[in-house]
Design a protein around this motif. Structure first.
Motif, short mmCIF file in Angstrom:
data_model
loop_
_atom_site.label_atom_id
_atom_site.label_comp_id
_atom_site.label_asym_id
_atom_site.label_seq_id
_atom_site.Cartn_x
_atom_site.Cartn_y
_atom_site.Cartn_z
N SER A 45 0.87 -1.20 0.00
CA SER A 45 0.00 0.00 0.00
C SER A 45 0.90 1.24 0.00
CB SER A 45 -0.79 0.07 1.31
OG SER A 45 -1.97 -0.61 1.25
N LYS A 78 -2.28 10.25 5.82
CA LYS A 78 -1.91 9.16 4.90
C LYS A 78 -1.39 9.80 3.62
CE LYS A 78 -5.37 5.63 5.91
NZ LYS A 78 -6.29 4.73 5.25
N THR A 87 -1.83 8.84 0.64
CA THR A 87 -2.90 8.89 -0.37
C THR A 87 -3.72 10.17 -0.22
OG1 THR A 87 -3.00 6.49 -0.24
CG2 THR A 87 -4.84 7.58 -1.35
N GLU A 136 1.15 4.12 -3.90
CA GLU A 136 1.47 2.70 -3.99
C GLU A 136 2.64 2.47 -4.95
OE1 GLU A 136 -1.49 3.72 -3.21
OE2 GLU A 136 -2.10 2.26 -1.71
N PHE A 195 -3.87 -1.10 -5.17
CA PHE A 195 -4.84 0.01 -5.28
C PHE A 195 -5.25 0.41 -6.69
CE2 PHE A 195 -5.65 4.76 -4.11
CZ PHE A 195 -6.98 4.52 -3.84
N ARG A 231 -11.29 3.22 -1.80
CA ARG A 231 -10.29 3.34 -0.74
C ARG A 231 -10.05 2.00 -0.04
NH1 ARG A 231 -8.70 8.50 0.81
NH2 ARG A 231 -6.94 7.32 1.64
N GLY A 232 -8.84 1.77 0.33
CA GLY A 232 -8.48 0.50 0.95
C GLY A 232 -8.32 -0.62 -0.07
N GLY A 233 -8.30 -0.26 -1.34
CA GLY A 233 -8.35 -1.25 -2.42
C GLY A 233 -7.10 -2.09 -2.63
N SER A 234 -6.01 -1.79 -1.93
CA SER A 234 -4.83 -2.64 -2.07
C SER A 234 -5.11 -4.07 -1.62
CB SER A 234 -3.66 -2.09 -1.26
OG SER A 234 -3.30 -0.83 -1.76
N1 ASP Z 1 -3.71 3.83 -0.20
C1 ASP Z 1 -5.07 3.59 -0.50
C2 ASP Z 1 -5.95 4.16 0.59
O1 ASP Z 1 -5.47 4.83 1.48
C3 ASP Z 1 -5.36 2.15 -0.75
C4 ASP Z 1 -4.97 1.20 0.35
O2 ASP Z 1 -4.24 1.56 1.27
O3 ASP Z 1 -5.41 0.06 0.33
O4 ASP Z 1 -7.14 3.96 0.55
#
Ligand code: ASP
Length: 440
Positions: free
Chosen positions: A37, A48, A50, A115, A170, A184-187
């Motif tokens: 990520s 973060k 991102t 990423e 991601f 979001r969180g797609g990794s």
């Molecule tokens: N960096 C991206 C986020 O903050 C994806 C991830 O961390 O999974 O959503």
């Protein structure tokens, strides 16, 4: 044996954390494919990367000066590169980012750089090839993920790299080659895609908690960890708010029966939680987990002899559908049916829905009860155990919690209980105590 390992943002937030991740990969030769990520928060209140990228790009898009914001992002990476002692040409990478921001390459491109850069650093630290996710994770022109085309492309490319590879999480690309991200969180999804493509035996997802806990640590002090959970149990619990893994992340690995192992980068000897398709392993406490959400409201619709009227339920639900409101649960009695909806979503449509139910279904009365919470008690062990419901309700009675609604699916995988918002925490504590603390 092949393992795909994904590291979350907190595991790669700074050089010290990054070093732990590198050590974890190196400590097992099976850990061949690595999906990082972007750097996450180093401490509470930190940003973060991102989010920093989104904000920086917003300035660029407005034609404002974004150099300071980009410098701050660069500083995050410089600290990691320096701390790890690796060679990555950050000057040319940041020049490219700067010029692509100026030519307004899009918010998805901007966010994906978090990423992308972390994967370059990880590849340098491990001495493994870097494979750009844009070349193997494919979306169609509407941005819909193309699972089979991706799987074939990724498999062909990655399987040839016997020494393993590092692939940024991601994002992927659209048919025109531009970058497109998952939500979001797609990794987590990217890791699952890679695990499927390379026929991994395990998908390890490294984060900052040692797996799933039986209940929310914000309510229960130091709750026990769940050893093994099935995909279906996980779905029930995450719907109710128990989130560690992105909801869509299980789909690619599930197709191939690959187990997911949630692990803690800060406690690598902890076995974490296994997420599996099915298991003969019983959960230690009959129930696997408890989760819940506040903020529901119940619409009770009464009509004498409702049970004899064909189409009554459809007409009531029509009123919700016409107003664009999805319902969550719908327990019913002989002359009454209740529709549970999210209060925040329902509030602004309330009177219109009530009027429409009257017009379509002609009920005797409609009563709305607000500020309710739903609690799901989930466990594959319930099917084989008598008296689970009895234990839950006697525990709630002892805790003086008034139960407003009970809903048990025919799968016997979960029991959903409605209580007042104010009783939410007490109810969860009572259920946790009866199954885990006293272990009956
Ligand atoms: N960096 C991206 C986020 O903050 C994806 C991830 O961390 O999974 O959503």
């Amino acid at each position: 044996m092949i393992k795909t390992v994904k590291f979350g943002g907190s595991s790669l937030a700074c050089a010290d954390q990054f070093k732990k991740a590198v050590e974890i990969v190196k400590s097992e030769k099976e850990r061949l494919y690595v999906v990082p990520s972007a750097p996450g928060k180093r401490f509470k209140g930190d940003a973060k990367v991102t989010d920093m990228l989104y904000r920086c790009y917003a300035l660029a898009e407005d034609g404002r000066d974004f150099s300071k914001a980009l410098d701050n992002i660069r500083a995050r990476y410089d600290e990691i590169v320096k701390g790890l002692g690796v060679k990555v040409d950050m000057d040319s990478e940041f020049q490219a980012i700067d010029s692509n921001f100026r030519s307004k390459n899009g918010g998805d491109y901007a966010a994906s750089r978090g990423e992308y850069l972390n994967a370059l650093i990880m590849a340098a630290a491990l001495g493994r090839p870097f494979v750009d996710a844009a070349d193997i994770v494919l979306f169609d022109e509407h941005g819909t993920f193309e699972s089979e085309r991706t799987n074939e492309t990724a498999r062909a490319k990655l399987k040839a790299l016997k020494e393993g590879a590092v692939i940024p999480g991601f994002y992927g690309s659209l048919p025109d080659g531009s970058i497109h991200t998952f939500s979001r969180g797609g990794s987590d999804i990217s890791g699952s895609i890679v695990a499927r493509a390379v026929h991994s035996d395990v998908y390890e997802n490294w984060t900052d908690v040692s797996g799933f806990l039986v209940a929310d640590p914000g309510i229960i002090d130091d709750p026990v960890r769940i050893d093994t959970i099935t995909y279906r149990e996980l779905r029930e619990l995450s719907y109710m708010g128990a989130g560690v893994l992105h909801e869509e992340a299980v789909f690619p690995v599930r197709r191939e029966g690959i187990p997911v192992n949630i692990r803690n980068t800060n406690d690598p000897s902890n076995p974490g939680t296994w997420i599996v398709e099915s298991t003969c392993q019983k959960s230690e406490y009959i129930i696997t987990g408890i989760a819940g959400k506040k903020g529901f409201c119940a619409v009770n619709v009464d009509k004498d002899l409702m049970n004899t009227e064909v189409g009554f339920g459809r007409k009531v639900l029509q009123a919700f559908e016409d107003n664009g409101i999805s319902f969550e649960h719908m327990p019913s009695g002989i002359d009454t049916m209740t529709v549970f909806v999210h209060q925040s979503e329902f509030m602004s449509h309330e009177q219109r829905v009530v009027a429409e139910i009257h017009r379509l279904a002609h009920p005797d009365s409609i009563e709305i009860e607000s500020d309710l919470a739903l609690i799901a008690v989930v466990g594959r062990g319930m099917r084989a155990t008598r008296g689970t419901a009895g234990r839950i309700f006697s525990a709630l009675a002892h805790a003086s919690v008034n139960v407003k609604m009970i809903d048990q699916g025919s799968s016997e995988l979960n029991i959903i209980i409605g209580v007042k918002n104010d009783d939410f925490e007490a109810a969860i504590r009572a259920i946790y105590d009866i199954f885990v603390m006293t272990r009956i």
